[in-house]
Design a protein around this motif. Structure first.
Motif, short mmCIF file in Angstrom:
data_model
loop_
_atom_site.label_atom_id
_atom_site.label_comp_id
_atom_site.label_asym_id
_atom_site.label_seq_id
_atom_site.Cartn_x
_atom_site.Cartn_y
_atom_site.Cartn_z
N SER A 1 82.31 50.97 65.98
CA SER A 1 81.13 50.10 66.01
C SER A 1 81.48 48.75 66.63
CB SER A 1 80.60 49.89 64.58
OG SER A 1 80.33 51.11 63.95
N TRP A 2 82.60 48.20 66.24
CA TRP A 2 83.05 46.89 66.73
C TRP A 2 83.48 46.99 68.18
CZ3 TRP A 2 87.32 44.34 68.62
CH2 TRP A 2 87.38 42.95 68.44
N THR B 1 80.38 47.94 70.63
CA THR B 1 79.35 46.90 70.71
C THR B 1 79.87 45.67 71.43
OG1 THR B 1 78.39 47.70 68.65
CG2 THR B 1 77.71 45.53 69.39
N ARG B 2 81.12 45.28 71.14
CA ARG B 2 81.69 44.11 71.82
C ARG B 2 81.87 44.37 73.31
NH1 ARG B 2 80.94 42.83 67.18
NH2 ARG B 2 81.80 41.00 66.14
N ARG C 1 74.62 45.28 72.26
CA ARG C 1 73.87 45.98 71.22
C ARG C 1 73.04 47.14 71.77
NH1 ARG C 1 68.67 45.81 69.48
NH2 ARG C 1 68.27 46.35 67.28
N ALA D 1 75.20 50.02 73.05
CA ALA D 1 75.94 50.61 71.94
C ALA D 1 75.03 51.50 71.09
CB ALA D 1 76.57 49.52 71.08
#
Length: 262
Positions: free
Chosen positions: A148-149, A152-153, A157, A160
């Motif tokens: 997730s991290w 998304t980074r 958003r 992702a």
């Protein structure tokens, strides 16, 4: 040392670690994670200055092994949160905190937690036919092992959410275009390229490289003013190293610096 589920080979300052379960597409189990942890610790303790992580056979890593394997692994526990607490999260935290750079060689599919593992590299090299897949939604789960991290980074958003909710394959070229990975090579060349990058890194200023990888990681969650302070503190450390003094001398004498990692 002999391992059952991985291999580990050293060439100078580079240690290459490969998940070695090609019959299971290098799927992850607690035993695999334990051996990876042991191999990484041994490499760092032995003075390795760069690590390469890859998979044996036609897959990089198919994610968590969903089935018992007859070799002591009984399959996923009822509470998957415990699996993350005991194995996944400590391992990915270890990778984030490494004092040396990590290059991942994605030789084939990187699926689910395997995609997380691939993206944990500071530099990610993928074979042209390899693909990445946030497969969690396809089996009723949510991204883990830091996916997730990491995703998304890297892509933001909206993208992702598209990748996580649709669970579709991402080609190596598309992954590079959207900023998920670093380089794409011809098939069969990913490991060679990753090792060449790792060897190049071993010739660099080790202290500064270690600080850089943590500083860039910190920048993703740190405000601007605090980041300036972090840069100041790290620059104070780097400026006192022998490598920096060597760089100044090399500049003055118009030669290439020879870094010693001190």
């Amino acid at each position: 040392m002999s391992y059952r589920f991985i291999t580990s080979e050293r060439d100078g300052g580079v240690v290459t670690i490969a998940i070695n379960r090609p019959d299971r597409l290098n799927a992850l189990t607690p035993n695999v994670m334990a051996e990876l942890t042991e191999a990484i610790d041994k490499a760092i303790d032995g003075g390795a200055r760069a690590l390469v992580l890859t998979g044996e056979g036609r897959s990089f890593c198919a994610g968590a092994d969903l089935r018992a394997d007859g070799a002591g692994y009984t399959g996923l526990p009822e509470d998957l949160g415990e699996l993350l607490d005991d194995h996944y999260n400590p391992f990915v935290a270890k990778l984030a905190d490494l004092p040396v750079p990590l290059v991942t060689a994605v030789n084939g599919p990187a699926v689910g937690a395997g995609m997380s593992l691939a993206l944990a590299g500071d530099i990610v090299v993928a074979a042209r036919s390899a693909f990445l897949l946030l497969a969690f939604v396809n089996i009723g789960l949510v991204p883990d092992l830091g996916a997730s991290w990491l995703v998304t980074r890297a892509v933001g958003r909206a993208r992702a959410l598209e990748l996580a909710l649709l669970g579709e394959e991402i080609t190596a070229e598309d992954a590079r275009a959207m900023g998920l990975i670093t380089r794409v090579t011809d098939d069969g060349k990913a490991l060679e390229e990753a090792q060449a990058i790792a060897h190049r890194l071993t010739k660099g200023p080790a202290k500064a490289i270690g600080l850089i990888r943590k500083q860039i990681g910190d920048a993703l969650d740190t405000g601007f003013a605090e980041m300036l302070e972090r840069e100041r503190a790290n620059q104070s450390i780097a400026g006192r190293t022998e490598d920096f003094k060597e760089a100044l001398d090399a500049f003055a004498h118009k030669r290439r610096p020879i870094f010693k990692g001190r």
